[in-house]
Design an enzyme around this catalytic site. Structure first.
Site: not given
Ligand code: HPA
Length: 315
Positions: A36, A69, A93, A95-96, A123, A229-230, A253, A287
């Site tokens: 990302s 992306h 991903h 989750y998609e 990320a 998540m990847s 974050n 995001h």
């Molecule tokens: N959690 C999961 N996936 C992420 C996060 C997070 O805090 N930040 C960026 N991708």
């Protein structure tokens, strides 16, 4: 789950991709998966020769749908030795809604194109309290949370054409490449800059929700430094197929580890509605924030990857 025909489909795709490339780019040695906001990694390659193929035009290829992306395969040369590389700008991903064989398809195509080393970036949320937003983490291990309960890219009939039934992962994160990473970081003078380079453990979760406070505490207690998540499915498939792996998380974050406030806490009781809203927003992952941190740190990440690769293949 690995579909039994995944090898045939990946072979078809690799043949198509190769047919679109000039001779100099047909055998990439390195693949870079851009996470990302990290699509700028594609700017590290030489302007010529360069070929971009939109995922939409590639047979069997999954489409990436996440904001921030693009969805293209970029082929070019990197570094003073003009190492041929393939960049995956945008990824599928879990989750998609994709199955694991779709999520990992591009990594398998890379193997069939001749890739020896895969650099996977993402990320991620920082769990380790010594990490700051904008720091870079070179991964040295992972917790495959989804995989431990059976959502695993190698589940199903083993694809013997790629690798063995029970591949070890204790050496998944190549130590020589990690060593080169720290040297490159110092050589570029990035150790004098504002962001830190860490080594750490990545926890793979299915998403798409960001984690609750309790989940963050659990992952942290289990030994994770970052969460995302990847990446892990691609790395597992890459190791199954014998590629060397280097992986980076950009901390976009900070995950919140403290327990949420109690509704009967006198301080909470005394807050106005707007004070309460501000209080709740503290540390909430979103995001936009993830993309913003990516934009700022992407340049250092690009310089780092280019420097690491510059003398990896000297011939
Ligand atoms: N959690 C999961 N996936 C992420 C996060 C997070 O805090 N930040 C960026 N991708």
């Amino acid at each position: 789950m690995a579909a039994p025909n995944a090898y045939i489909r990946a072979t078809e795709t690799a043949q198509y991709v190769r047919s679109q490339l000039p001779e100099a780019l047909q055998h990439p040695k390195v693949a870079i998966v851009c996470g990302s906001g990290l699509g700028g990694l594609a700017d590290t390659i030489e302007p010529e020769p360069k070929v971009e193929l939109s995922y939409a035009t590639i047979p069997n290829f999954p489409q990436a749908t996440v904001l921030g992306h693009a969805s293209k395969f970029v082929f070019g040369q990197i570094g003073e030795h003009k190492t041929p590389v393939a960049l995956l700008v945008g990824r599928a991903h879990f989750y998609e809604g994709h199955d694991m064989d779709v999520v990992t398809f591009a990594a398998r195509v890379c193997k069939l194109l001749g890739v020896e080393t895969i650099v996977v970036t993402n990320a991620a949320g920082g769990l380790n309290q010594t990490y700051s937003v904008g720091d870079i983490v070179c991964l040295n291990d992972h917790l495959n949370i989804a995989g431990l309960v059976g959502v695993h890219p190698l589940r199903g009939p083993n694809l013997d054409d790629f690798g063995t039934r029970f591949p070890p992962l204790s050496d998944a994160y190549d130590l020589d490449l990690r060593r080169r990473t720290h040297k490159a970081w110092a050589k570029l003078g990035l150790d004098q800059g504002k962001r830190k380079l860490h080594e750490g453990v990545y926890a793979f979760v299915g998403g798409p929700t960001y984690e609750t406070r309790a989940e963050c505490r659990m992952l942290s207690m289990l030994g994770a430094d970052v969460v995302g998540m990847s990446t892990v499915p691609e790395i597992i498939v890459a190791r199954h197929a014998g590629m060397r792996v280097l992986a980076f998380s950009l901390v976009t974050n900070s995950a919140v580890l403290e327990a949420g406030s109690w509704g009967n806490d006198p301080e909470i009781q005394a807050m106005s509605r707007s004070e309460l809203a501000d209080h709740l927003n503290k540390g909430k992952a979103n995001h936009e924030e993830v993309l913003e941190a990516g934009r700022e740190a992407a340049k250092d990440m690009q310089a780092l990857v280019k420097q690491i690769l510059s003398d990896l293949y000297e011939d």
